[in-house]
Design an enzyme around this catalytic site. Structure first.
Site, PDB file in Angstrom:
ATOM      1  N   ILE A  12      55.353 -35.974   1.834  1.00 16.88           N
ATOM      2  CA  ILE A  12      54.703 -35.284   0.700  1.00 16.88           C
ATOM      3  C   ILE A  12      53.216 -35.081   1.007  1.00 16.88           C
ATOM      4  O   ILE A  12      52.641 -34.027   0.702  1.00 16.88           O
ATOM      5  CB  ILE A  12      54.902 -36.061  -0.618  1.00 16.88           C
ATOM      6  CG1 ILE A  12      56.388 -36.394  -0.827  1.00 16.88           C
ATOM      7  CG2 ILE A  12      54.356 -35.269  -1.806  1.00 16.88           C
ATOM      8  CD1 ILE A  12      56.660 -37.332  -1.988  1.00 16.88           C
ATOM      9  N   SER A 124      56.951 -42.530  -9.511  1.00 18.25           N
ATOM     10  CA  SER A 124      58.324 -42.083  -9.266  1.00 18.25           C
ATOM     11  C   SER A 124      59.133 -42.153 -10.547  1.00 18.25           C
ATOM     12  O   SER A 124      58.892 -43.008 -11.410  1.00 18.25           O
ATOM     13  CB  SER A 124      58.943 -43.005  -8.219  1.00 18.25           C
ATOM     14  OG  SER A 124      60.343 -42.868  -8.195  1.00 18.25           O
ATOM     15  N   TYR A 149      60.535 -52.129  -4.663  1.00 20.03           N
ATOM     16  CA  TYR A 149      59.857 -50.840  -4.471  1.00 20.03           C
ATOM     17  C   TYR A 149      59.573 -50.193  -5.828  1.00 20.03           C
ATOM     18  O   TYR A 149      58.444 -49.787  -6.129  1.00 20.03           O
ATOM     19  CB  TYR A 149      60.713 -49.891  -3.611  1.00 20.03           C
ATOM     20  CG  TYR A 149      60.360 -48.446  -3.835  1.00 20.03           C
ATOM     21  CD1 TYR A 149      59.205 -47.895  -3.291  1.00 20.03           C
ATOM     22  CD2 TYR A 149      61.154 -47.626  -4.658  1.00 20.03           C
ATOM     23  CE1 TYR A 149      58.857 -46.582  -3.546  1.00 20.03           C
ATOM     24  CE2 TYR A 149      60.810 -46.314  -4.910  1.00 20.03           C
ATOM     25  CZ  TYR A 149      59.662 -45.795  -4.352  1.00 20.03           C
ATOM     26  OH  TYR A 149      59.312 -44.493  -4.621  1.00 20.03           O
ATOM     27  N   LYS A 153      55.845 -49.285  -8.265  1.00 20.71           N
ATOM     28  CA  LYS A 153      55.405 -48.052  -8.940  1.00 20.71           C
ATOM     29  C   LYS A 153      55.048 -48.353 -10.396  1.00 20.71           C
ATOM     30  O   LYS A 153      54.042 -47.845 -10.927  1.00 20.71           O
ATOM     31  CB  LYS A 153      56.493 -46.976  -8.854  1.00 20.71           C
ATOM     32  CG  LYS A 153      56.757 -46.497  -7.437  1.00 20.71           C
ATOM     33  CD  LYS A 153      55.508 -45.886  -6.806  1.00 20.71           C
ATOM     34  CE  LYS A 153      55.671 -45.521  -5.354  1.00 20.71           C
ATOM     35  NZ  LYS A 153      54.438 -45.083  -4.698  1.00 20.71           N
ATOM     36  N   ARG A 294      76.938 -46.574  -4.330  1.00 19.99           N
ATOM     37  CA  ARG A 294      75.868 -47.368  -3.724  1.00 19.99           C
ATOM     38  C   ARG A 294      75.251 -48.236  -4.830  1.00 19.99           C
ATOM     39  O   ARG A 294      74.816 -47.692  -5.860  1.00 19.99           O
ATOM     40  CB  ARG A 294      74.808 -46.414  -3.140  1.00 19.99           C
ATOM     41  CG  ARG A 294      73.628 -47.118  -2.502  1.00 19.99           C
ATOM     42  CD  ARG A 294      72.728 -46.160  -1.740  1.00 19.99           C
ATOM     43  NE  ARG A 294      71.958 -45.268  -2.602  1.00 19.99           N
ATOM     44  CZ  ARG A 294      71.058 -44.398  -2.164  1.00 19.99           C
ATOM     45  NH1 ARG A 294      70.839 -44.294  -0.860  1.00 19.99           N
ATOM     46  NH2 ARG A 294      70.401 -43.616  -2.997  1.00 19.99           N
ATOM     47  N   PRO A 295      75.192 -49.544  -4.614  1.00 17.46           N
ATOM     48  CA  PRO A 295      74.665 -50.404  -5.678  1.00 17.46           C
ATOM     49  C   PRO A 295      73.253 -49.987  -6.079  1.00 17.46           C
ATOM     50  O   PRO A 295      72.436 -49.664  -5.226  1.00 17.46           O
ATOM     51  CB  PRO A 295      74.652 -51.813  -5.051  1.00 17.46           C
ATOM     52  CG  PRO A 295      75.569 -51.733  -3.879  1.00 17.46           C
ATOM     53  CD  PRO A 295      75.564 -50.308  -3.417  1.00 17.46           C
TER      54      PRO A 295
END
Ligand code: UD1
Length: 338
Positions: A12, A124, A149, A153, A294-295
């Protein structure tokens, strides 16, 4: 304006550097290549026709930041530098707290010392978790993060809010990105995942080029129309332009400010729709199969972006088709270099 772009060699960041230049600003990139490559600088030069000022260093190192701020006239900062692999953050949370939270604190302290007031922060839509109502607006309550993660944020946003509330002369904007995809239409810059991509679009393009055998779609038994997850996929160039718009907005303001904007398309597309669109616009067949969920995946999310439309006077210009065409062009360009 002279704008310090931390993580400016990243996905980005690099696209934002291009748009800042097009808008007449002078970006200064600070990057340590921990999750990017030096060749990005060549791509930028090929697009822009000149070399963007670049400083190699870690923005969690106060001595590096001190040097950057004392040897350059900086009017504002866009802070991209951060780690973003959800799975890795579960395995190694301290790396994420140190890097993502630590660098933000170090950066704000250095900005304060040098009286630099304007900052745009990469947040995010992960802060919304699994929302009760979609589309999400900026008023939609945040939910506890489901990874370290994601938590960095949430904490990052709180740090910005609290610093402004404490009466400091800062103007901060947090942009909550939805899912950035695509590449620059010149195919000079794009996404460069290290190792096996965990994000959908690079996995698709790497499968199409033959680097991966087959894409696994993580679940088709969700409570959505076709059973796959819904996301708001935004072209990275549109996202890059949102940063320019955020800066222009900050420029009009002299009072302390903390504000948040959703930056997405305002549209939800399913993973299956994205795969079908990729095949259609690029006229190819993708190897894929359906696998287990996907967990930790959010079932469906997309953003209400009317606040950014109105206050930042920013609108997306590109379609999902554009994104998937550009992403594929970029993957082909990468393959042709090898
Ligand atoms: C993820 C992170 C998000 C982060 C963003 C960074 C999670 C839960 N969220 O978003 O916090 O900001 O990356 O770019 O990891 N998919 C497949 N097969 C694949 C890869 C993905 O089916 O091989 C599906 C996923 O199940 C998901 C969708 O594609 O439904 C998008 O996945 P991804 O690109 O990883 O983004 P997010 O999970 O939305």
């Amino acid at each position: 304006m002279n704008i310090l772009v931390t993580g400016g060699a990243g996905f980005i960041g690099s696209h934002t550097v291009v748009e800042l230049c097009h808008a007449g600003h002078t970006p200064i990139i600070l990057d340590d290549f921990s999750n990017s490559e030096r060749s990005v600088l060549d791509g930028l030069k090929n697009i822009l026709g000149f070399e963007v000022k670049f400083i190699e260093g870690n923005c969690n190192d106060s001595s590096v930041l001190e040097k950057v701020f004392s040897s350059n006239k900086i009017d504002g900062v866009i802070h991209f530098a951060a780690a973003k692999a959800v799975g890795e953050s579960v395995q190694n949370p301290l790396k994420y707290y140190e890097l993502n939270v630590g660098s933000l604190i170090t950066l704000i302290k250095t900005m304060e010392k040098h009286m630099v007031e304007k900052l745009v922060f990469s947040s995010s839509c992960t802060v919304y978790g699994e929302p009760d109502v979609i589309p999400v607006t900026e008023q939609t309550p945040r939910k506890p993060a489901n990874s370290p993660y994601g938590n960095t944020k949430t904490i990052g946003e709180d740090i910005l809010r609290d610093v402004v509330l404490a009466g400091n002369q800062f103007q901060f904007i947090a942009l909550r990105y939805f899912n950035p995809v695509g590449a620059h239409e010149s195919a000079e810059i794009g996404e460069l995942p290290s190792g096996v991509p965990s994000n959908l679009v690079p996995y698709i393009t790497q499968t199409a080029i033959g680097k991966r055998k087959s894409l696994t779609i993580f679940g088709d038994d969700y409570d959505t129309e076709d059973g796959t997850n819904i996301r708001d996929f935004i072209h990275v160039v549109d996202l890059a332009k949102a940063h320019v718009a955020a800066f222009d907005h900050l420029n009009d303001i002299s009072e302390p400010l903390y504000d948040i904007f959703n930056i997405g398309t305002g549209l939800g597309n399913s993973v299956m729709e994205l795969v079908n669109t990729f095949e259609k616009v690029n006229n190819l067949k993708l190897n894929y199969s359906i696998g287990p969920r996907r967990p930790g995946d959010t079932v469906k999310i997309y953003g209400d972006v009317s606040k950014a439309n109105k206050i930042l006077n920013w609108h997306t210009e590109k379609t999902l088709e554009d994104s998937l065409r550009d992403a594929w062009r970029w993957e082909q360009k990468l393959a042709s270099k090898k």
